[in-house]
Design a protein around this motif. Structure first.
Motif, mmCIF file in Angstrom:
data_model
loop_
_atom_site.group_PDB
_atom_site.id
_atom_site.type_symbol
_atom_site.label_atom_id
_atom_site.label_comp_id
_atom_site.label_asym_id
_atom_site.label_seq_id
_atom_site.Cartn_x
_atom_site.Cartn_y
_atom_site.Cartn_z
ATOM 1 N N SER A 40 54.159 13.207 -99.412
ATOM 2 C CA SER A 40 53.320 14.372 -99.689
ATOM 3 C C SER A 40 53.867 15.566 -98.917
ATOM 4 C CB SER A 40 51.863 14.109 -99.286
ATOM 5 O OG SER A 40 51.761 13.808 -97.905
ATOM 6 N N LYS A 41 53.732 16.736 -99.495
ATOM 7 C CA LYS A 41 54.279 17.945 -98.886
ATOM 8 C C LYS A 41 53.299 18.530 -97.878
ATOM 9 C CE LYS A 41 56.484 22.320 -100.178
ATOM 10 N NZ LYS A 41 56.858 23.192 -101.338
ATOM 11 N N LYS A 42 53.784 18.829 -96.663
ATOM 12 C CA LYS A 42 52.978 19.471 -95.636
ATOM 13 C C LYS A 42 53.595 20.834 -95.329
ATOM 14 C CE LYS A 42 50.853 15.491 -93.360
ATOM 15 N NZ LYS A 42 49.526 15.860 -93.910
ATOM 16 N N LYS A 43 52.992 21.876 -95.872
ATOM 17 C CA LYS A 43 53.547 23.220 -95.736
ATOM 18 C C LYS A 43 53.579 23.689 -94.284
ATOM 19 C CE LYS A 43 52.231 24.811 -100.361
ATOM 20 N NZ LYS A 43 51.475 25.829 -101.141
ATOM 21 N N SER A 44 52.575 23.265 -93.491
ATOM 22 C CA SER A 44 52.485 23.769 -92.119
ATOM 23 C C SER A 44 53.657 23.347 -91.255
ATOM 24 C CB SER A 44 51.178 23.297 -91.474
ATOM 25 O OG SER A 44 51.124 21.878 -91.429
ATOM 26 N N ILE A 45 54.286 22.211 -91.604
ATOM 27 C CA ILE A 45 55.427 21.748 -90.802
ATOM 28 C C ILE A 45 56.729 21.782 -91.603
ATOM 29 C CG2 ILE A 45 54.031 20.288 -89.294
ATOM 30 C CD1 ILE A 45 54.827 17.888 -90.888
ATOM 31 N N HIS A 46 56.672 22.372 -92.800
ATOM 32 C CA HIS A 46 57.868 22.525 -93.647
ATOM 33 C C HIS A 46 58.569 21.175 -93.855
ATOM 34 C CE1 HIS A 46 57.258 26.774 -92.863
ATOM 35 N NE2 HIS A 46 57.417 26.571 -91.558
ATOM 36 N N LEU A 147 57.000 8.668 -91.668
ATOM 37 C CA LEU A 147 58.329 9.126 -92.075
ATOM 38 C C LEU A 147 58.276 10.618 -92.390
ATOM 39 C CD1 LEU A 147 58.473 6.053 -92.324
ATOM 40 C CD2 LEU A 147 59.754 6.321 -94.448
ATOM 41 N N LEU A 148 59.342 11.324 -92.025
ATOM 42 C CA LEU A 148 59.370 12.773 -92.227
ATOM 43 C C LEU A 148 60.729 13.228 -92.728
ATOM 44 C CD1 LEU A 148 57.869 15.549 -90.045
ATOM 45 C CD2 LEU A 148 60.311 15.634 -90.518
ATOM 46 N N LYS A 149 60.706 14.080 -93.780
ATOM 47 C CA LYS A 149 61.921 14.696 -94.313
ATOM 48 C C LYS A 149 61.752 16.220 -94.266
ATOM 49 C CE LYS A 149 61.879 12.691 -98.389
ATOM 50 N NZ LYS A 149 62.299 12.176 -99.728
ATOM 51 N N PRO A 150 62.490 16.889 -93.371
ATOM 52 C CA PRO A 150 62.371 18.355 -93.294
ATOM 53 C C PRO A 150 62.771 19.020 -94.613
ATOM 54 C CG PRO A 150 63.459 17.482 -91.337
ATOM 55 C CD PRO A 150 63.377 16.355 -92.320
ATOM 56 N N LEU A 151 62.063 20.104 -94.948
ATOM 57 C CA LEU A 151 62.380 20.868 -96.158
ATOM 58 C C LEU A 151 63.304 22.043 -95.858
ATOM 59 C CD1 LEU A 151 58.922 20.900 -97.974
ATOM 60 C CD2 LEU A 151 61.050 19.912 -98.823
ATOM 61 N N LEU A 152 63.577 22.271 -94.591
ATOM 62 C CA LEU A 152 64.465 23.356 -94.202
ATOM 63 C C LEU A 152 65.919 22.910 -94.315
ATOM 64 C CD1 LEU A 152 62.509 24.533 -91.042
ATOM 65 C CD2 LEU A 152 62.381 25.467 -93.356
ATOM 66 N N SER A 157 66.556 22.422 -89.182
ATOM 67 C CA SER A 157 65.606 21.314 -89.292
ATOM 68 C C SER A 157 64.815 21.082 -88.011
ATOM 69 C CB SER A 157 66.340 20.034 -89.695
ATOM 70 O OG SER A 157 67.441 19.794 -88.847
ATOM 71 N N GLY A 158 65.334 21.546 -86.878
ATOM 72 C CA GLY A 158 64.620 21.367 -85.618
ATOM 73 C C GLY A 158 63.256 22.039 -85.614
ATOM 74 N N LYS A 159 63.122 23.146 -86.341
ATOM 75 C CA LYS A 159 61.837 23.846 -86.419
ATOM 76 C C LYS A 159 60.778 22.943 -87.042
ATOM 77 C CE LYS A 159 59.706 28.037 -88.331
ATOM 78 N NZ LYS A 159 59.940 29.286 -89.121
ATOM 79 N N SER A 160 61.158 22.226 -88.081
ATOM 80 C CA SER A 160 60.232 21.301 -88.734
ATOM 81 C C SER A 160 59.868 20.143 -87.810
ATOM 82 C CB SER A 160 60.858 20.767 -90.024
ATOM 83 O OG SER A 160 60.006 19.836 -90.646
ATOM 84 N N VAL A 161 60.852 19.619 -87.091
ATOM 85 C CA VAL A 161 60.607 18.489 -86.191
ATOM 86 C C VAL A 161 59.666 18.886 -85.058
ATOM 87 C CG1 VAL A 161 61.670 16.843 -84.597
ATOM 88 C CG2 VAL A 161 62.819 17.414 -86.742
ATOM 89 N N SER A 162 59.888 20.051 -84.468
ATOM 90 C CA SER A 162 59.040 20.483 -83.352
ATOM 91 C C SER A 162 57.601 20.715 -83.805
ATOM 92 C CB SER A 162 59.607 21.752 -82.712
ATOM 93 O OG SER A 162 59.616 22.830 -83.622
ATOM 94 N N LYS A 163 57.422 21.270 -85.004
ATOM 95 C CA LYS A 163 56.067 21.452 -85.536
ATOM 96 C C LYS A 163 55.394 20.108 -85.784
ATOM 97 C CE LYS A 163 56.435 25.980 -87.825
ATOM 98 N NZ LYS A 163 55.156 26.527 -87.319
ATOM 99 N N ALA A 164 56.146 19.146 -86.297
ATOM 100 C CA ALA A 164 55.586 17.819 -86.564
ATOM 101 C C ALA A 164 55.172 17.126 -85.271
ATOM 102 C CB ALA A 164 56.606 16.966 -87.320
ATOM 103 N N VAL A 165 55.987 17.264 -84.239
ATOM 104 C CA VAL A 165 55.668 16.643 -82.951
ATOM 105 C C VAL A 165 54.339 17.165 -82.430
ATOM 106 C CG1 VAL A 165 56.352 16.574 -80.513
ATOM 107 C CG2 VAL A 165 58.037 16.076 -82.296
ATOM 108 N N ARG A 166 54.117 18.485 -82.551
ATOM 109 C CA ARG A 166 52.870 19.077 -82.055
ATOM 110 C C ARG A 166 51.681 18.728 -82.947
ATOM 111 N NH1 ARG A 166 56.338 23.538 -81.393
ATOM 112 N NH2 ARG A 166 55.419 24.538 -83.230
ATOM 113 N N GLU A 167 51.827 18.926 -84.255
ATOM 114 C CA GLU A 167 50.681 18.778 -85.148
ATOM 115 C C GLU A 167 50.308 17.314 -85.403
ATOM 116 O OE1 GLU A 167 50.712 21.078 -88.702
ATOM 117 O OE2 GLU A 167 51.630 22.832 -87.749
#
Length: 274
Positions: A40-46, A147-152, A157-167
């Protein structure tokens, strides 16, 4: 035992999912299909993520290693039983030929008689396990996987990973980054604990955004351009990593490399949490 959380991150260029540089994305697609997970797509973490799933991992040796050791023990035990039976058959045959089948010989076919002053109840059966040597099998370790696949793009891609770690509530010590590695032969995999990005821009982006290199990586060897090209210029390397994975290589990934990667990831997940 409390359930532990692990985030598996596959690096790649989402707009080019079938290329060598996106092998991390392909591996996560494989694992998701094995565990019957949906994206599923999570826009907040790209990023695309799966629902969390709890699996139970055996912390002991892998099943293949266990089966190998068991088979050797079984062969040794069978050999002993066979040798004992052969000797008994020869003794029996010799006694019959010599007309020497006395009552004592018949008893010997079952086993040697005990001295009269020893009770048979005091003798342990030959296959009894010594309790002092018995080691209980460790309990399976529950792991909650996401599981996570960055959309950037790879380099961001680090921006997506850091957002996922926090959220999503993960620590950097509880994530495993999956990426391609040109420095390794095709199909060779390894776990790395921390350290530099070694020239991989996706890993460098993750380090920059997390402000630490203390996370685990699964490196999947994709090899280098064929030897006959004999050119390691930027354009040649770029064309190689961004080219579509050939059909024969994709078959090898699905039948051999990805199953091994999955096993290594699960083992690394346990070690990450210790």
């Amino acid at each position: 035992m409390a359930t532990k959380k692990v985030l598996l991150v596959g690096l790649g260029n989402y707009t080019h999912p079938q290329t060598r540089h996106s092998i991390g994305l392909l591996l996560l697609d494989y694992i998701a299909s094995q565990l019957n997970l949906t994206w599923s797509k999570k826009k907040s973490i790209h990023a695309y993520t799966t629902q969390s799933i709890t699996i139970y991992i055996d912390p002991s040796l892998s099943s293949k290693q266990t089966q190998t050791k068991q088979s050797k023990k079984e062969k040794k035990a069978k050999k002993k039983r066979w040798d004992f039976g052969s000797e008994s058959d020869e003794d029996t045959e010799r006694n019959i030929i010599n007309g020497d089948t006395t009552e004592q010989d018949e008893n010997n076919l079952i086993g040697p008689s005990l001295p009269q002053n020893i009770s048979s109840d005091l003798i342990s059966p030959p296959n009894t396990v010594d309790p002092r040597k018995f080691k209980p099998k460790p309990d399976p370790v529950p792991l909650e996987l996401t599981l996570l696949k960055p959309l950037l793009l790879m380099n961001h891609s680090g921006k997506s990973v850091s957002k996922a770690v926090r959220e999503l509530g993960f620590s950097h010590t509880n994530i495993i980054i999956i990426h391609d590695d040109m420095q390794r032969e095709f199909g060779k995999i390894s776990i790395k604990n921390g350290g530099s990005a070694n020239g991989h821009n996706g890993v460098k982006s993750v380090i920059d955004h997390l402000k630490t290199d203390e996370f685990r990586r699964l490196r999947i060897g994709i090899g280098r351009p064929p030897g006959e090209i004999n050119d390691k210029t930027h354009d040649i390397v770029t064309d190689f990593v961004l080219s579509r994975v050939p059909h024969n290589e994709m078959e090898t990934y699905n039948s051999d490399i990805f199953p091994r990667c999955k096993d290594e990831l699960f083992k690394a997940s346990i070690q990450t949490l210790q």
